[in-house]
Write a protein that holds these residues in place. Structure first.
Motif, PDB file in Angstrom:
ATOM      1  N   TRP A  28       0.812  -1.223   0.000  1.00  0.00           N
ATOM      2  CA  TRP A  28       0.000   0.000   0.000  1.00  0.00           C
ATOM      3  C   TRP A  28       0.839   1.265   0.000  1.00  0.00           C
ATOM      4  O   TRP A  28       0.350   2.323  -0.382  1.00  0.00           O
ATOM      5  N   HIS A  29       2.114   1.177   0.383  1.00  0.00           N
ATOM      6  CA  HIS A  29       3.008   2.320   0.182  1.00  0.00           C
ATOM      7  C   HIS A  29       3.259   2.529  -1.313  1.00  0.00           C
ATOM      8  O   HIS A  29       3.297   3.670  -1.789  1.00  0.00           O
ATOM      9  N   GLN A  30       3.424   1.442  -2.031  1.00  0.00           N
ATOM     10  CA  GLN A  30       3.599   1.546  -3.486  1.00  0.00           C
ATOM     11  C   GLN A  30       2.338   2.131  -4.129  1.00  0.00           C
ATOM     12  O   GLN A  30       2.412   2.965  -5.031  1.00  0.00           O
ATOM     13  N   ASN A  31       1.208   1.659  -3.670  1.00  0.00           N
ATOM     14  CA  ASN A  31      -0.068   2.178  -4.175  1.00  0.00           C
ATOM     15  C   ASN A  31      -0.206   3.676  -3.917  1.00  0.00           C
ATOM     16  O   ASN A  31      -0.683   4.435  -4.761  1.00  0.00           O
ATOM     17  N   ARG A  32       0.237   4.130  -2.739  1.00  0.00           N
ATOM     18  CA  ARG A  32       0.143   5.538  -2.359  1.00  0.00           C
ATOM     19  C   ARG A  32       1.186   6.390  -3.067  1.00  0.00           C
ATOM     20  O   ARG A  32       0.887   7.517  -3.516  1.00  0.00           O
ATOM     21  N   ASP A  33       2.400   5.869  -3.187  1.00  0.00           N
ATOM     22  CA  ASP A  33       3.491   6.663  -3.750  1.00  0.00           C
ATOM     23  C   ASP A  33       3.413   6.791  -5.272  1.00  0.00           C
ATOM     24  O   ASP A  33       4.036   7.688  -5.843  1.00  0.00           O
ATOM     25  N   HIS A  34       2.703   5.894  -5.921  1.00  0.00           N
ATOM     26  CA  HIS A  34       2.587   5.935  -7.387  1.00  0.00           C
ATOM     27  C   HIS A  34       1.126   6.198  -7.760  1.00  0.00           C
ATOM     28  O   HIS A  34       0.414   5.315  -8.218  1.00  0.00           O
ATOM     29  N   HIS A  35       0.707   7.435  -7.532  1.00  0.00           N
ATOM     30  CA  HIS A  35      -0.683   7.792  -7.817  1.00  0.00           C
ATOM     31  C   HIS A  35      -0.971   7.646  -9.305  1.00  0.00           C
ATOM     32  O   HIS A  35      -0.166   8.004 -10.157  1.00  0.00           O
ATOM     33  N   ALA A  37      -0.944   1.036 -14.865  1.00  0.00           N
ATOM     34  CA  ALA A  37      -0.945   2.496 -14.747  1.00  0.00           C
ATOM     35  C   ALA A  37       0.289   2.987 -13.998  1.00  0.00           C
ATOM     36  O   ALA A  37       0.830   4.059 -14.294  1.00  0.00           O
ATOM     37  N   ILE A  38       0.739   2.204 -13.006  1.00  0.00           N
ATOM     38  CA  ILE A  38       1.962   2.549 -12.281  1.00  0.00           C
ATOM     39  C   ILE A  38       3.181   2.381 -13.171  1.00  0.00           C
ATOM     40  O   ILE A  38       4.141   3.151 -13.105  1.00  0.00           O
ATOM     41  N   PRO A  91       5.263   5.665 -17.683  1.00  0.00           N
ATOM     42  CA  PRO A  91       5.789   6.942 -17.189  1.00  0.00           C
ATOM     43  C   PRO A  91       4.729   8.028 -17.237  1.00  0.00           C
ATOM     44  O   PRO A  91       3.784   7.964 -18.016  1.00  0.00           O
ATOM     45  N   HIS A  92       4.880   9.030 -16.368  1.00  0.00           N
ATOM     46  CA  HIS A  92       3.982  10.183 -16.328  1.00  0.00           C
ATOM     47  C   HIS A  92       2.531   9.751 -16.135  1.00  0.00           C
ATOM     48  O   HIS A  92       1.628  10.168 -16.855  1.00  0.00           O
ATOM     49  N   GLN A  93       2.316   8.903 -15.115  1.00  0.00           N
ATOM     50  CA  GLN A  93       0.977   8.368 -14.894  1.00  0.00           C
ATOM     51  C   GLN A  93      -0.029   9.412 -14.437  1.00  0.00           C
ATOM     52  O   GLN A  93      -1.234   9.152 -14.425  1.00  0.00           O
ATOM     53  N   ASN A  94       0.448  10.600 -14.076  1.00  0.00           N
ATOM     54  CA  ASN A  94      -0.464  11.668 -13.664  1.00  0.00           C
ATOM     55  C   ASN A  94      -0.634  12.749 -14.728  1.00  0.00           C
ATOM     56  O   ASN A  94      -1.244  13.779 -14.472  1.00  0.00           O
ATOM     57  N   SER A  95      -0.118  12.504 -15.913  1.00  0.00           N
ATOM     58  CA  SER A  95      -0.262  13.494 -16.983  1.00  0.00           C
ATOM     59  C   SER A  95      -1.692  13.523 -17.502  1.00  0.00           C
ATOM     60  O   SER A  95      -2.500  12.621 -17.235  1.00  0.00           O
ATOM     61  N   LEU A  96      -2.021  14.532 -18.273  1.00  0.00           N
ATOM     62  CA  LEU A  96      -3.365  14.670 -18.835  1.00  0.00           C
ATOM     63  C   LEU A  96      -3.690  13.487 -19.747  1.00  0.00           C
ATOM     64  O   LEU A  96      -4.808  12.958 -19.707  1.00  0.00           O
ATOM     65  N   VAL A  97      -2.711  13.082 -20.550  1.00  0.00           N
ATOM     66  CA  VAL A  97      -2.931  11.961 -21.462  1.00  0.00           C
ATOM     67  C   VAL A  97      -3.229  10.688 -20.676  1.00  0.00           C
ATOM     68  O   VAL A  97      -4.150   9.922 -21.022  1.00  0.00           O
TER      69      VAL A  97
END
Length: 290
Positions: free
Chosen positions: A58-65, A179-180, A183-189
């Protein structure tokens, strides 16, 4: 071909020898314990080896939004219940009823492989080897899909813990870890793609509910959709992902109820056919229609 069939552990058989039953007992229980122990351990403790970024599950889950970040509480409850149900499935390998033992052995090879692949995935995931973790998830998805389509009419005590429960999780985990991995999993794309691919959960669950009248797949995926929705809501209130996830959860749960109620009462489902064949022994009543 006959010799290959006899040697193939994944071949479909109606009966099993005494020696093969013993091996199924040993390997099933051992692989299940391996899966449970590594999952529980890395829920609370990070690995202490390797050079990559390390953390608990769950740290991995939290750290890689990402757009598929899950809620730890709901997902952990899902796995606790699944592990308990799997223990119930394993107990049927030790049953005095030959029918129960043969039925449990029939899915045993796939179940053992699922446990080993889950063990490998967890070991890789907590060490940030997400690409290799995705490979194991895809292999397990193929393994469990093969199991489902070859053995989709066994009783509830087999189908839920050994087939639909692990398959529903693996399907969602492919997106979660995938998704993790990118790369750039939090980008708009990435967010746009997440908003699109999340609907595959509804399509996947709807497929099994409509064609196979499998309310367990609908319920499993609705719980995991709830986990996704809760996590996405607390991650970013102004976003579409949690709205989509809760919509998917609601639709799957509604379809589940529509199929489950007739199954429990022996009535017809709205689109024809019965949801299960009824027998005097409720435990041995097959879950799905032929």
């Amino acid at each position: 071909m006959d010799r290959f069939h006899q040697m193939n552990p994944f071949a479909k058989r109606d009966s099993h020898s005494a020696s093969s039953v013993v091996w199924y007992k040993i390997l099933t229980l051992a692989s299940w314990l391996l899966s449970v122990i590594v999952t529980v351990y890395y829920t609370f403790e990070p690995p202490h080896d390797g050079k990559h970024h390390r953390g608990t599950i769950w740290h991995q889950n939290r750290d890689h939004h990402s757009g598929f970040t899950l809620n730890p509480i709901i997902t952990s409850i899902y796995w606790i219940v699944l592990f308990v149900l799997q223990l119930g499935y394993i107990s049927h390998l030790f049953s005095s009823k030959t029918e129960s033992v043969n039925a449990a052995c029939a899915v045993g090879s796939h179940f053992i492989l699922n446990n080993l692949l889950h063990f490998g995935f967890v070991m890789l995931f907590v060490r940030s080897h997400f690409v290799w973790g995705e490979v194991l998830l895809l292999v397990n998805f193929a393994n469990l899909t093969s199991l489902y389509f070859r053995h989709n009419a066994y009783a509830r005590f087999i189908h839920l813990p050994a087939v639909s429960g692990p398959l529903a999780w693996t399907f969602v985990a492919v997106y979660w870890n995938g998704a993790i991995m990118v790369p750039h999993q939090n980008s708009l794309v990435a967010r746009i793609f997440a908003n699109i691919f999340v609907w595959s959960i509804l399509a996947y669950g709807g497929f099994f509910i409509v064609l196979y009248k499998d309310y367990t797949m609908g319920f499993n995926l609705s719980v995991l959709s709830a986990s996704l929705g809760v996590a996405q809501f607390f991650r970013q209130v102004v976003a579409l992902q949690w709205i989509f996830a809760f919509t998917i959860m609601a639709v799957l749960f509604l379809l589940t109820v529509v199929v489950a109620v007739p199954a429990w009462t022996g009535r017809q489902v709205p689109w024809g056919g019965t949801a299960e064949r009824r027998e005097p022994d409720a435990e041995r009543a097959p879950l799905l229609a032929e």
